[in-house]
Design an enzyme around this catalytic site. Structure first.
Site, short mmCIF file in Angstrom:
data_model
loop_
_atom_site.label_atom_id
_atom_site.label_comp_id
_atom_site.label_asym_id
_atom_site.label_seq_id
_atom_site.Cartn_x
_atom_site.Cartn_y
_atom_site.Cartn_z
N ALA A 178 0.83 -1.21 0.00
CA ALA A 178 0.00 0.00 0.00
C ALA A 178 0.87 1.26 0.00
O ALA A 178 0.58 2.22 -0.72
CB ALA A 178 -0.93 -0.01 1.22
N PHE A 179 1.94 1.25 0.78
CA PHE A 179 2.83 2.41 0.83
C PHE A 179 3.52 2.64 -0.52
O PHE A 179 3.66 3.79 -0.97
CB PHE A 179 3.90 2.22 1.91
N CYS B 286 -0.24 -7.41 -7.19
CA CYS B 286 -0.32 -7.14 -5.74
C CYS B 286 -0.94 -5.80 -5.37
O CYS B 286 -1.80 -5.75 -4.48
CB CYS B 286 1.08 -7.21 -5.13
#
Length: 480
Positions: free
Chosen positions: A221-222, A272
């Site tokens: 996510a980062f 992903c």
């Protein structure tokens, strides 16, 4: 000899087990999968995935201490450590559809392990899974154990496709999460000893199970957030005349930020980023954290916006229509040095162009025509389910042409879209390409591969993500 079995012979399981076999000659590694075609390919000269350096690693170990088999039950029964690296696709129906992870394949694997295990096993989560999956798997194993003891570990992968072998040889970190019990700590130590054959001990991080599971989702996510951030700035750069490459360079020189994942593009892809963020969103919503969920939703919204903005820029630049015009697409994989097309931005861009009735001609050095046609025919999230669950009828085949040559793809085209940053695209003879195209000839660089000034000198009308706009483009704004 320690025996390892990996359930799942995909992009994670195959390369990871090959490197473990290479670095741990005293360990027997068997990769198993229900797909006969996939295992046959792993045992052949033409591996089922393209990854620089993978062929050499497999050839050194295969038949010595690395084996590929469809006899799943036999090798699960024999193994001391079982890695589970099966798909965890986004659910397409039911509770959490469009966000939650579908753990069907994981549950099936757990039940099979419980059925065939006759001795104690260490079961390792290698797939990216939601937080607390280990607890659910643990319950399945315990309730079906018949006296066998299982320890569940989380060992998420942090590979980048295109550099997976390099990443495995020299990882930033290896993360192992386990239960904080004597048995759990012993299992963590057993897996740690495998990696310690080549990974420095200070890079092997041990945590509790939930920290390891969440770390994988949070890390992706980062990284995706950084890409969406620079892509949001790229739109502002185009509006103001700034150059996103110069802005990103200045930001990246701040040691608190760093330079990586600050390259503006048509959008992020891969198996992903979007899937893991949606999973994170779902978990936040389930725990009553809507503000946190909305924050991560916006990372995906910017990514979708960037792809839409690119398509609209193509259409608006070419007199507001691409109907019956040939558009050459250079690159279909989601990044260079891989044949992986999962969630590649090229899918949405091509569908957008086809929606305006463009004649799309695609060239990618590693992606087959069959894969391209399949990707363009599938509904969202279906790509992560087995092929036999992805029916493709003749009516679903999109009207695109696929060539094995960049010059053939661009011949007679009205516009060229660069959607993957393959090194060979930097070296093409763009004078030859320009001369073969319809005029005016348009260049839409979604990866900032080419020098826009040199392209303009050749004669192209150029659009590069986040770069100052041609006067032609300024007069034709793209509205999303």
């Amino acid at each position: 000899m320690v025996k390892i079995c990996c359930v799942g012979a995909g992009y994670v399981g195959g390369p990871t087990m090959a490197v473990i076999a290479l670095k741990c000659p005293a360990v027997e590694v068997v990769v198993v999968d229900i797909s006969v075609a996939r295992i046959t390919a792993w045992n052949s000269e033409q591996l089922p995935i393209y990854e620089p350096g993978l062929d050499d690693v497999v050839k050194q170990c295969r038949g010595r201490n690395l084996f590929f088999s469809t006899d799943i039950e036999k090798h699960i029964a024999r193994a001391d450590i079982i890695f589970v690296s099966v798909n965890t696709p986004t659910k397409t129906r039911g509770l959490g559809a469009g966000k939650a992870a579908d753990l069907t394949y994981w549950e099936n694997a757990a039940r099979m392990i419980a059925d065939v295990a006759k001795a104690d096993k260490i079961v390792v989560e290698k797939s990216t899974v939601p937080v607390k999956t280990a607890e659910a798997i643990e319950k399945i194993l315990i309730h079906n154990s018949r006296g066998v003891n299982f320890q569940i570990l989380s060992n998420p992968e942090f590979l980048a496709e295109g550099t997976a072998i390099k990443d495995l040889f020299n990882p930033d970190r290896v993360l192992i999460g386990g239960r904080e019990t004597p048995e759990g700590k012993k299992a963590v130590q057993a897996l740690k000893q495998v990696y310690a054959n080549w990974v420095p001990e200070d890079r092997i991080i041990t945590t509790n199970l939930w920290s390891a599971e969440l770390s994988k989702l949070a890390a992706n996510a980062f990284l995706a957030q950084r890409i969406s951030s620079v892509n949001a700035i790229s739109a502002l750069c185009e509006a103001t005349g700034a150059d996103v490459a110069e802005v990103a360079y200045a930001i990246g020189k701040d040691t608190r930020v760093g330079p990586r994942f600050l390259s503006a593009s048509v959008g992020f892809g891969g198996s992903c980023f979007q899937k893991d963020i949606l999973n994170l969103v779902y978990i936040c919503e389930c725990h009553g954290l809507p503000e946190v969920a909305n924050y991560w939703k916006d990372v995906i919204k910017i990514n979708d916006y960037q792809k839409s903005r690119f398509v609209n820029r193509v259409v608006s630049s070419m007199f507001n229509t691409v109907s019956e015009k040939k558009i050459a697409v250079l690159g279909f994989a989601f990044k260079k040095d891989t044949g992986d097309t999962r969630e590649t931005p090229a899918i949405d861009v091509c569908k957008g162009l086809l929606g305006d009735k463009a004649k799309v001609c695609i060239y990618d050095p590693q992606v087959t025509e069959e894969q391209i046609q399949r990707d363009l025919a599938l509904n969202k999230f279906d790509w992560d389910h087995p092929v036999h669950l992805q029916p493709m009828s003749a009516t679903e085949v999109k009207p695109v042409a696929v060539t094995r040559d960049a010059y053939e793809a661009t011949k007679g085209a009205h516009g060229v879209c660069i959607l993957t940053e393959w090194d060979e695209f930097k070296k093409l003879d763009y004078v030859r390409i320009y001369e073969s195209m319809q005029k005016p000839a348009f260049m839409f660089d979604g990866r900032n591969v080419v020098d826009p000034q040199k392209m303009r000198e050749i004669g192209f009308i150029v659009y590069s993500i986040g770069k100052p706009l041609d006067a032609w483009l300024v007069d034709r704004p793209a509205v999303v």
